[in-house]
Scaffold this motif. Structure first.
Motif, PDB file in Angstrom:
ATOM      1  N   ALA A 129      35.328  30.732  55.872  1.00 44.46           N
ATOM      2  CA  ALA A 129      36.324  31.727  56.265  1.00 44.46           C
ATOM      3  C   ALA A 129      36.146  33.041  55.517  1.00 44.46           C
ATOM      4  O   ALA A 129      36.412  34.115  56.055  1.00 44.46           O
ATOM      5  CB  ALA A 129      37.732  31.174  56.044  1.00 44.46           C
ATOM      6  N   ASP A 130      35.672  32.973  54.261  1.00 45.44           N
ATOM      7  CA  ASP A 130      35.500  34.203  53.482  1.00 45.44           C
ATOM      8  C   ASP A 130      34.130  34.839  53.687  1.00 45.44           C
ATOM      9  O   ASP A 130      33.760  35.774  52.987  1.00 45.44           O
ATOM     10  CB  ASP A 130      35.717  33.936  51.995  1.00 45.44           C
ATOM     11  CG  ASP A 130      34.708  32.955  51.406  1.00 45.44           C
ATOM     12  OD1 ASP A 130      33.926  32.367  52.182  1.00 45.44           O
ATOM     13  OD2 ASP A 130      34.697  32.784  50.171  1.00 45.44           O
ATOM     14  N   ARG A 131      33.358  34.344  54.653  1.00 48.17           N
ATOM     15  CA  ARG A 131      32.056  34.929  54.957  1.00 48.17           C
ATOM     16  C   ARG A 131      31.972  35.368  56.414  1.00 48.17           C
ATOM     17  O   ARG A 131      30.894  35.529  56.966  1.00 48.17           O
ATOM     18  CB  ARG A 131      30.932  33.920  54.667  1.00 48.17           C
ATOM     19  CG  ARG A 131      30.484  33.890  53.197  1.00 48.17           C
ATOM     20  CD  ARG A 131      29.798  35.196  52.837  1.00 48.17           C
ATOM     21  NE  ARG A 131      29.231  35.196  51.495  1.00 48.17           N
ATOM     22  CZ  ARG A 131      29.827  35.712  50.438  1.00 48.17           C
ATOM     23  NH1 ARG A 131      31.041  36.216  50.554  1.00 48.17           N
ATOM     24  NH2 ARG A 131      29.237  35.700  49.251  1.00 48.17           N
ATOM     25  N   ARG A 132      33.115  35.574  57.036  1.00 48.83           N
ATOM     26  CA  ARG A 132      33.113  36.034  58.421  1.00 48.83           C
ATOM     27  C   ARG A 132      33.030  37.549  58.468  1.00 48.83           C
ATOM     28  O   ARG A 132      33.571  38.238  57.601  1.00 48.83           O
ATOM     29  CB  ARG A 132      34.342  35.501  59.153  1.00 48.83           C
ATOM     30  CG  ARG A 132      34.260  33.983  59.301  1.00 48.83           C
ATOM     31  CD  ARG A 132      35.439  33.372  59.985  1.00 48.83           C
ATOM     32  NE  ARG A 132      35.249  31.915  60.044  1.00 48.83           N
ATOM     33  CZ  ARG A 132      36.157  31.072  60.496  1.00 48.83           C
ATOM     34  NH1 ARG A 132      37.323  31.528  60.935  1.00 48.83           N
ATOM     35  NH2 ARG A 132      35.909  29.782  60.520  1.00 48.83           N
ATOM     36  N   LEU A 133      32.349  38.040  59.471  1.00 48.87           N
ATOM     37  CA  LEU A 133      32.016  39.462  59.545  1.00 48.87           C
ATOM     38  C   LEU A 133      32.963  40.208  60.473  1.00 48.87           C
ATOM     39  O   LEU A 133      33.188  39.785  61.613  1.00 48.87           O
ATOM     40  CB  LEU A 133      30.580  39.609  60.058  1.00 48.87           C
ATOM     41  CG  LEU A 133      30.107  41.038  60.364  1.00 48.87           C
ATOM     42  CD1 LEU A 133      29.993  41.864  59.085  1.00 48.87           C
ATOM     43  CD2 LEU A 133      28.762  41.002  61.104  1.00 48.87           C
TER      44      LEU A 133
END
Length: 482
Positions: A316-320
């Motif tokens: 979730a914390d690596r979505r662009l």
């Protein structure tokens, strides 16, 4: 009636005739809805694919191979070599190596490359260039997305609504098997976050087009085919009218559209991929990869590799946020691509094993080494030889910044030409000519592309400005997140 009316009409039209041109099969049920016709492939049926695989060829067959000492190529491409941007990065002011265009454009180019090429031969040795085969049809037909359609590749589609692509549980990732492997039409699009994000944008755009067609009352049996045609033609349009002008200049694009290709103009149904394109000119994007990227506004800047490597679920914390790499309406300007100067970011000089696999030689972790050796393996001519044939002024020794006793490898020459003849923002006369002629020529050789079937066609999907572009396609995809 034209294909341009796909979203405005519910009765028979050119787009429907287009779909029926490749199949007369009846409709069949799939899941809870009536699925697309059982060919399900409209523009890329398995029977249309080349037997064995498509061929590569030569754009300039009269030019002799360069032939360079492999050790010289390795030294140029490894850490500290002329292709390594790290050595000069500290001497640049912040933003000094930013290009004019947004950071997402080289990744769009990567998706085009995945759509038209898949060469699985080894990086070095034992490869007869004339025997190379392309596992992709040489067409800009989104085969990388649609694969074999709802019947041939049912795992890509929603069993309850097979006209639509299946997304991950919360829409923030693609579907994956129990081991985290992406269930998508081309596994290469899962290699890093940016390729995957653009792939998801295409899936969402297709799904939104399905909604629009249903709102217009298009018969359910026709929805998938029409959605596929609509998305594919808009993708082809963006390639010609948005992507290429930014990369090679609008004047060259208009010239090739008006006059045809001087060096690449295959007849209909006889397209091939020139090695000068696949192994040199269209690898330009490696030189546009930034040193670091922000994924969200105000977020930390991280390198592409290893931080954003793919082949697994997207946290979730690596979505662009796509507005970070493309200029979208209502958002601040995106990050810019790196200037083209013949140098690659550090994350590409030392690729992680997830990308390269196990290598016998540590130097093969450098993408620059791979690009240089690839051009040698496939016997490409020198950049100077191609420039001479095209009548372009050759680069000087000072501009090349590296001594190449027999001539300059074509890939490196094209990057340096972009620096000195294109201001670091676009390809020069050699690289630009190769890319423009191939991407337009492939469409003209495809009997089902808009340039072949209806060259005066205009986009019909919603646009924020006077002309449809990549920003509009991404905005459409954002509207299709649900």
């Amino acid at each position: 009636m034209t294909a341009g009316h796909l979203l405005n009409q519910t009765g028979p039209d050119h787009g429907e005739a287009y779909a029926r041109q490749v199949s007369g099969a009846p409709a069949h049920a799939h899941g809870s809805r009536v699925a697309a016709r059982d060919h399900c492939l409209s523009m890329a049926r398995a029977v249309d694919r080349p037997t064995g695989a498509a061929r590569y060829g030569r754009m300039f067959p009269g030019l002799a191979p360069l032939g360079t000492d492999p050790q010289l190529l390795v030294r140029a491409g490894v850490d500290g070599g002329v292709c390594d941007a790290t050595a000069v990065l500290d001497r640049l002011n912040p933003g000094r190596d930013d290009a004019t265009e947004a950071a997402g454009w080289p990744f769009f180019g990567q998706l085009i490359a995945h759509d038209i090429t898949a060469d699985r031969s080894p990086i070095m040795g034992g490869v007869d260039p004339e025997a190379l085969r392309n596992a992709r049809a040489p067409k800009l037909n989104l085969e990388m997305v649609y694969s074999d359609g709802p019947i041939g590749s049912p795992f890509l589609f929603d069993v309850h609504d097979p006209a639509k692509f299946l997304l991950g549980p919360d829409g923030g990732d693609v579907p994956r098997n129990q081991q985290g492997v992406a269930l998508i039409g081309d596994p290469r699009n899962d290699s890093h976050l940016f390729a995957l994000s653009l792939h998801m944008a295409l899936l969402r755009a297709h799904n939104r087009i399905v909604d629009l067609l249903r709102e217009k009352g298009v018969p359910e049996a026709d929805v998938f085919d029409k959605a596929r045609i609509t998305l594919t033609w808009h993708y082809q349009w963006i390639t010609v009218h948005d992507f290429l002008p930014r990369l090679v200049g609008a004047e060259l694009v208009e010239q090739v559209l008006a006059e045809g290709g001087q060096w690449f103009a295959p007849p209909a149904g006889q397209a091939y991929i020139p090695l000068e394109f696949a192994d040199a000119a269209f690898r330009y994007g490696h030189g546009q990869i930034r040193h670091t990227y922000r994924l969200v506004d105000g977020g930390p800047a991280v390198p592409l590799f290893p931080d954003l490597v793919g082949f697994g679920p997207v946290p979730a914390d690596r979505r662009l946020d796509l507005a970070q790499i493309f200029d979208l309406p209502g958002h601040p300007p995106a990050q810019r691509a790196k200037r083209l100067d013949g140098r690659l970011a550090a994350s590409l000089i030392g690729l992680p094993e997830q990308v390269t696999g196990a290598v016998d030689t540590e130097a093969y972790r450098s993408l620059a080494v791979r690009d240089l050796l690839r051009g040698d393996t496939t016997a490409l001519p020198s950049g100077e030889a191609v420039a001479g044939l095209l009548g372009a002024d050759p680069l000087t020794a000072d501009e090349l910044e590296q001594s190449w006793p027999q001539g300059t490898p074509l890939w490196f020459y094209i990057l340096k030409e972009a620096e000195h003849r294109g201001g670091g923002d676009r390809l020069g006369p050699v690289g630009g000519r190769i890319v423009a002629e191939v991407l337009i020529g492939l469409q003209r050789a495809d009997a089902l592309s808009y340039l072949s079937l209806e060259p005066d066609w205009q986009p019909v999907l919603p646009s924020a400005g006077a002309g449809f572009g990549m920003a509009d396609l991404l905005t459409l995809g954002l509207a299709g997140r649900a």
